[in-house]
Design an enzyme around this catalytic site. Sequence first.
Site: not given
Ligand code: PMP
Length: 285
Positions: A33, A52, A100, A102, A149, A182, A207
């Site tokens: 996403y 991304r 379904r 895997h 993501k 993070e 991320l």
């Molecule tokens: N880390 C994680 C785990 C996130 O879910 C997000 C937001 N989607 C971010 C960092 C920040 O990313 P962005 O600045 O691209 O929204």
Amino acid sequence: MSRIAYVNGRYQEMRDASVSIEDRGYQFADGVYEVCEVRDGRLVDMPRHLTRLQRSLSELRIALPMPLSSLAVILHEVVRRNRVRFGIVYLQISRGVARRDHGFPLSRVKPSLVVTARTINPAKGAENAARGIKVITVPENRWPRVDIKSTALLPNVLAKQAAREAGAYEAWYVDGDGFVTEGSSSNAWIVTKQGRVVTRPDSSGILSGITRGVLIEALEALQIRFEERPFTPAEAADAAEAFVTAASMIVMPVVAIDGHAIGSGTPGPVARRLREQFHRFAAFS
Ligand code: PMP
């Protein structure tokens, strides 16, 4: 006004919009996403989000369902049809619908694409930023590929809920070496007492946030000293300031970690300035 979603080729009223129960996004969280900020009706840093997205898809070997330029048209159209001036647009692509099993579907299936948008009252974000948010720390328990993501967000869901139940707004993951990776839905930053802005390198364990990337460029332009290195919760507790970044929060000051006030316990000048300046460095489309 009813909300409109784009689902696999059609713009539909949200209440009528659906995907198959055999969608692999539903069955396995086998999808990715993106979330883009919408500001004054325009999309913030969309090309970077789409780049991304393309990377996440290719890491999971999911095909891009259409050219990026067509995706951009749909994102704009969903924002327009929902009359979002300030808010977010959400895009999800799953591997598609298949019986379904895997392993990847044996025959080629078309990836599913869903796009939604919603308004977020900018006054609410400004209110949060004026007050500052609290964070708690939780042990890092995610898989090693958080650079993708993916919609597989169960640890993030549980971390955010733990924060809520502790009266905080965000949870910061702490890795096995004792360093913050993070937030559950944001990147984590501190400002040292010497005025250096610090965040973890995006080479591992996080991320690569789009807001993070743009902010690093802004720091350079604003001639604010910057260090890319991990930091511990203890260093954060003792820092002058802290903040988080995400497309949905821009730069959000953090005023407490695990119940300890950070700095003065109020949003600091660096975080406030970066929040004010951020959109000068963002790309609008
Ligand atoms: N880390 C994680 C785990 C996130 O879910 C997000 C937001 N989607 C971010 C960092 C920040 O990313 P962005 O600045 O691209 O929204």
